[in-house]
Design a protein around this motif. Sequence first.
Motif, PDB file in Angstrom:
ATOM      1  N   TRP A  10       0.817  -1.227   0.000  1.00 47.65           N
ATOM      2  CA  TRP A  10       0.000   0.000   0.000  1.00 47.65           C
ATOM      3  C   TRP A  10       0.849   1.275   0.000  1.00 47.65           C
ATOM      4  O   TRP A  10       0.301   2.377  -0.077  1.00 47.65           O
ATOM      5  CB  TRP A  10      -0.930   0.004   1.220  1.00 47.65           C
ATOM      6  N   LYS A  11       2.134   1.138   0.162  1.00 49.74           N
ATOM      7  CA  LYS A  11       3.051   2.295   0.150  1.00 49.74           C
ATOM      8  C   LYS A  11       2.562   3.378   1.129  1.00 49.74           C
ATOM      9  O   LYS A  11       2.016   3.056   2.164  1.00 49.74           O
ATOM     10  CB  LYS A  11       3.198   2.814  -1.277  1.00 49.74           C
ATOM     11  N   MET A  12       2.717   4.668   0.777  1.00 50.88           N
ATOM     12  CA  MET A  12       2.289   5.726   1.694  1.00 50.88           C
ATOM     13  C   MET A  12       0.860   6.154   1.329  1.00 50.88           C
ATOM     14  O   MET A  12       0.588   7.293   0.974  1.00 50.88           O
ATOM     15  CB  MET A  12       3.259   6.916   1.627  1.00 50.88           C
ATOM     16  N   GLY A  96      13.901  -4.163   0.186  1.00 49.67           N
ATOM     17  CA  GLY A  96      14.528  -3.938  -1.113  1.00 49.67           C
ATOM     18  C   GLY A  96      13.604  -3.431  -2.197  1.00 49.67           C
ATOM     19  O   GLY A  96      13.952  -3.496  -3.382  1.00 49.67           O
ATOM     20  N   HIS A  97      12.440  -2.907  -1.805  1.00 43.72           N
ATOM     21  CA  HIS A  97      11.577  -2.348  -2.851  1.00 43.72           C
ATOM     22  C   HIS A  97      12.344  -1.278  -3.632  1.00 43.72           C
ATOM     23  O   HIS A  97      13.152  -0.540  -3.052  1.00 43.72           O
ATOM     24  CB  HIS A  97      10.312  -1.751  -2.219  1.00 43.72           C
ATOM     25  N   SER A  98      12.070  -1.168  -4.912  1.00 40.04           N
ATOM     26  CA  SER A  98      12.852  -0.242  -5.745  1.00 40.04           C
ATOM     27  C   SER A  98      12.731   1.204  -5.268  1.00 40.04           C
ATOM     28  O   SER A  98      13.651   2.001  -5.444  1.00 40.04           O
ATOM     29  CB  SER A  98      12.429  -0.349  -7.209  1.00 40.04           C
ATOM     30  N   TYR A 168      10.291 -10.280  -8.197  1.00 42.66           N
ATOM     31  CA  TYR A 168      10.981  -9.657  -9.341  1.00 42.66           C
ATOM     32  C   TYR A 168      10.126  -8.500  -9.830  1.00 42.66           C
ATOM     33  O   TYR A 168       8.983  -8.691 -10.246  1.00 42.66           O
ATOM     34  CB  TYR A 168      11.199 -10.679 -10.466  1.00 42.66           C
ATOM     35  N   GLU A 169      10.686  -7.293  -9.758  1.00 40.53           N
ATOM     36  CA  GLU A 169       9.935  -6.102 -10.146  1.00 40.53           C
ATOM     37  C   GLU A 169      10.789  -5.247 -11.062  1.00 40.53           C
ATOM     38  O   GLU A 169      11.604  -4.443 -10.571  1.00 40.53           O
ATOM     39  CB  GLU A 169       9.561  -5.301  -8.902  1.00 40.53           C
ATOM     40  N   PRO A 170      10.632  -5.411 -12.365  1.00 38.72           N
ATOM     41  CA  PRO A 170      11.367  -4.525 -13.260  1.00 38.72           C
ATOM     42  C   PRO A 170      10.953  -3.081 -12.976  1.00 38.72           C
ATOM     43  O   PRO A 170       9.764  -2.756 -13.012  1.00 38.72           O
ATOM     44  CB  PRO A 170      10.929  -4.987 -14.656  1.00 38.72           C
ATOM     45  N   TRP A 172      11.093  -0.359 -14.484  1.00 39.13           N
ATOM     46  CA  TRP A 172      10.407   0.368 -15.565  1.00 39.13           C
ATOM     47  C   TRP A 172       8.924   0.015 -15.643  1.00 39.13           C
ATOM     48  O   TRP A 172       8.161   0.682 -16.352  1.00 39.13           O
ATOM     49  CB  TRP A 172      11.097   0.103 -16.903  1.00 39.13           C
ATOM     50  N   ALA A 173       8.504  -1.019 -14.933  1.00 40.17           N
ATOM     51  CA  ALA A 173       7.093  -1.421 -14.993  1.00 40.17           C
ATOM     52  C   ALA A 173       6.329  -1.045 -13.732  1.00 40.17           C
ATOM     53  O   ALA A 173       5.137  -1.299 -13.638  1.00 40.17           O
ATOM     54  CB  ALA A 173       7.010  -2.931 -15.219  1.00 40.17           C
ATOM     55  N   ILE A 174       7.008  -0.425 -12.764  1.00 39.38           N
ATOM     56  CA  ILE A 174       6.332  -0.122 -11.497  1.00 39.38           C
ATOM     57  C   ILE A 174       5.642   1.231 -11.554  1.00 39.38           C
ATOM     58  O   ILE A 174       6.286   2.252 -11.762  1.00 39.38           O
ATOM     59  CB  ILE A 174       7.327  -0.165 -10.316  1.00 39.38           C
ATOM     60  N   GLY A 175       4.325   1.183 -11.409  1.00 32.61           N
ATOM     61  CA  GLY A 175       3.530   2.404 -11.362  1.00 32.61           C
ATOM     62  C   GLY A 175       3.504   3.161 -12.677  1.00 32.61           C
ATOM     63  O   GLY A 175       3.085   4.320 -12.729  1.00 32.61           O
ATOM     64  N   THR A 176       3.941   2.520 -13.746  1.00 32.38           N
ATOM     65  CA  THR A 176       4.047   3.217 -15.024  1.00 32.38           C
ATOM     66  C   THR A 176       2.936   2.818 -15.991  1.00 32.38           C
ATOM     67  O   THR A 176       2.752   3.454 -17.027  1.00 32.38           O
ATOM     68  CB  THR A 176       5.380   2.863 -15.714  1.00 32.38           C
ATOM     69  N   GLY A 213       6.123  -8.204 -10.059  1.00 28.40           N
ATOM     70  CA  GLY A 213       5.510  -6.926  -9.706  1.00 28.40           C
ATOM     71  C   GLY A 213       5.782  -5.894 -10.780  1.00 28.40           C
ATOM     72  O   GLY A 213       6.912  -5.805 -11.290  1.00 28.40           O
ATOM     73  N   GLY A 214       4.762  -5.111 -11.099  1.00 27.51           N
ATOM     74  CA  GLY A 214       4.917  -4.051 -12.102  1.00 27.51           C
ATOM     75  C   GLY A 214       3.643  -3.917 -12.903  1.00 27.51           C
ATOM     76  O   GLY A 214       3.438  -4.656 -13.867  1.00 27.51           O
ATOM     77  N   SER A 215       2.763  -3.003 -12.425  1.00 30.07           N
ATOM     78  CA  SER A 215       1.520  -2.699 -13.134  1.00 30.07           C
ATOM     79  C   SER A 215       0.647  -3.924 -13.399  1.00 30.07           C
ATOM     80  O   SER A 215       0.008  -4.019 -14.452  1.00 30.07           O
ATOM     81  CB  SER A 215       1.823  -1.957 -14.440  1.00 30.07           C
ATOM     82  N   VAL A 216       0.609  -4.835 -12.433  1.00 29.19           N
ATOM     83  CA  VAL A 216      -0.346  -5.952 -12.555  1.00 29.19           C
ATOM     84  C   VAL A 216      -1.734  -5.417 -12.223  1.00 29.19           C
ATOM     85  O   VAL A 216      -1.912  -4.692 -11.245  1.00 29.19           O
ATOM     86  CB  VAL A 216       0.015  -7.113 -11.593  1.00 29.19           C
ATOM     87  N   GLY A 233       1.854 -12.193  -7.443  1.00 26.71           N
ATOM     88  CA  GLY A 233       2.264 -10.823  -7.727  1.00 26.71           C
ATOM     89  C   GLY A 233       2.453  -9.996  -6.474  1.00 26.71           C
ATOM     90  O   GLY A 233       1.822 -10.230  -5.439  1.00 26.71           O
ATOM     91  N   LEU A 234       3.356  -9.028  -6.589  1.00 32.34           N
ATOM     92  CA  LEU A 234       3.438  -7.947  -5.602  1.00 32.34           C
ATOM     93  C   LEU A 234       2.796  -6.750  -6.299  1.00 32.34           C
ATOM     94  O   LEU A 234       3.235  -6.336  -7.372  1.00 32.34           O
ATOM     95  CB  LEU A 234       4.889  -7.657  -5.210  1.00 32.34           C
ATOM     96  N   ILE A 235       1.752  -6.242  -5.674  1.00 34.63           N
ATOM     97  CA  ILE A 235       0.870  -5.311  -6.366  1.00 34.63           C
ATOM     98  C   ILE A 235       0.891  -3.945  -5.678  1.00 34.63           C
ATOM     99  O   ILE A 235       0.727  -3.870  -4.454  1.00 34.63           O
ATOM    100  CB  ILE A 235      -0.603  -5.831  -6.311  1.00 34.63           C
ATOM    101  N   GLY A 236       1.034  -2.882  -6.447  1.00 37.02           N
ATOM    102  CA  GLY A 236       0.980  -1.534  -5.895  1.00 37.02           C
ATOM    103  C   GLY A 236      -0.400  -0.936  -6.108  1.00 37.02           C
ATOM    104  O   GLY A 236      -1.341  -1.167  -5.344  1.00 37.02           O
ATOM    105  N   GLY A 237      -0.543  -0.202  -7.198  1.00 40.26           N
ATOM    106  CA  GLY A 237      -1.778   0.546  -7.481  1.00 40.26           C
ATOM    107  C   GLY A 237      -3.053  -0.274  -7.347  1.00 40.26           C
ATOM    108  O   GLY A 237      -4.023   0.154  -6.701  1.00 40.26           O
ATOM    109  N   ALA A 238      -3.058  -1.458  -7.923  1.00 38.80           N
ATOM    110  CA  ALA A 238      -4.295  -2.259  -7.936  1.00 38.80           C
ATOM    111  C   ALA A 238      -4.587  -2.909  -6.585  1.00 38.80           C
ATOM    112  O   ALA A 238      -5.611  -3.577  -6.427  1.00 38.80           O
ATOM    113  CB  ALA A 238      -4.209  -3.329  -9.026  1.00 38.80           C
TER     114      ALA A 238
HETATM  115  C1  PEP Z   1       5.128  -2.054  -6.569  1.00 37.56           C
HETATM  116  O1  PEP Z   1       5.323  -0.920  -6.160  1.00 37.56           O
HETATM  117  O2  PEP Z   1       5.673  -3.024  -5.997  1.00 37.56           O
HETATM  118  C2  PEP Z   1       4.282  -2.224  -7.746  1.00 37.56           C
HETATM  119  C3  PEP Z   1       4.361  -3.364  -8.393  1.00 37.56           C
HETATM  120  O3  PEP Z   1       3.504  -1.163  -8.087  1.00 37.56           O
HETATM  121  P1  PEP Z   1       2.418  -1.126  -9.290  1.00 37.56           P
HETATM  122  O4  PEP Z   1       1.615  -2.402  -9.188  1.00 37.56           O
HETATM  123  O5  PEP Z   1       1.621   0.089  -9.030  1.00 37.56           O
HETATM  124  O6  PEP Z   1       3.208  -1.076 -10.554  1.00 37.56           O
END
Ligand code: PEP
Length: 253
Positions: A10-12, A96-98, A168-170, A172-176, A213-216, A233-238
């Motif tokens: 959930w980040k901040m 170790g989150h990016s 594994y979270e490229p 370039w795919a996180i939150g983009t 992880g990355g925009s799943v 998955g490790l999920i941010g936004g969703a």
């Molecule tokens: C993340 O921050 O670990 C992540 C995967 O974010 P998002 O799903 O928003 O790309």
Amino acid sequence: MRDKIVAGNWKMNKTLPESKALIKDIKNAIKNEELQNIRVIVAPTFVNLRSAVKKAKKSVVEIAAQNMHQADSGAYTGEISAEMLKSIGVKIVILGHSERREYFGETDSLLSKKVDQALNSKLEVIFCFGEVLEDRKSENHFKIVESQLKNGLFHLREKDWKHIILAYEPVWAIGTGETASPEQAQEMHKLIRKLIAENYNQSIANDVSILYGGSVKPTNAKEIFSKEDVDGGLIGGAALKADDFVALIQAIK
Ligand code: PEP
């Protein structure tokens, strides 16, 4: 058999009432689901962890912290120790989150200390790593991932691996909105498993869960999760909306 895992970072985001409401909604939405071998983890911000642990009690939802300090205790203003997390019932920590690597200067060598500290305190670790866009463009992504694993984790003992989840979270795919293709994810996850088999053994490699992880999102999850070496998955936004997060849990079944 390794676990499938859907983990929300959930980040901040989310105040205390919002955090409580989101856990309640997730709990209610999945209470009748058959979730064999599927773990559901959410990682609220530090100040909401205690209430999250209480709220998630008697449900399948597990609570993780988003970070932790490497020292036992002491003069580290603003930091949180492994024992503090343990003392409020948290059993998992993301390391170790990016965003920690990029904005807070966390290096592989610091992360290896954090991992040791977490494991010494009997916390399970979700260890994040992944290449930035330039590494992918210059085709250095395999080398970068190998060095992140080697420097962060390959000092561990065989028995430690039971308490490690990889993500594994490229970058370039996180939150983009940009997602690695299911084939790109599978290719990297397969390499990661091979590296673990080479540095440890095949049984450890087979048993470790490797999350992507990355925009799943609900629209792409099923395809990514269907890949042989992608265990969730490790999920941010969703992860911030119950409906979306629950759709991801359903996508992994
Ligand atoms: C993340 O921050 O670990 C992540 C995967 O974010 P998002 O799903 O928003 O790309």
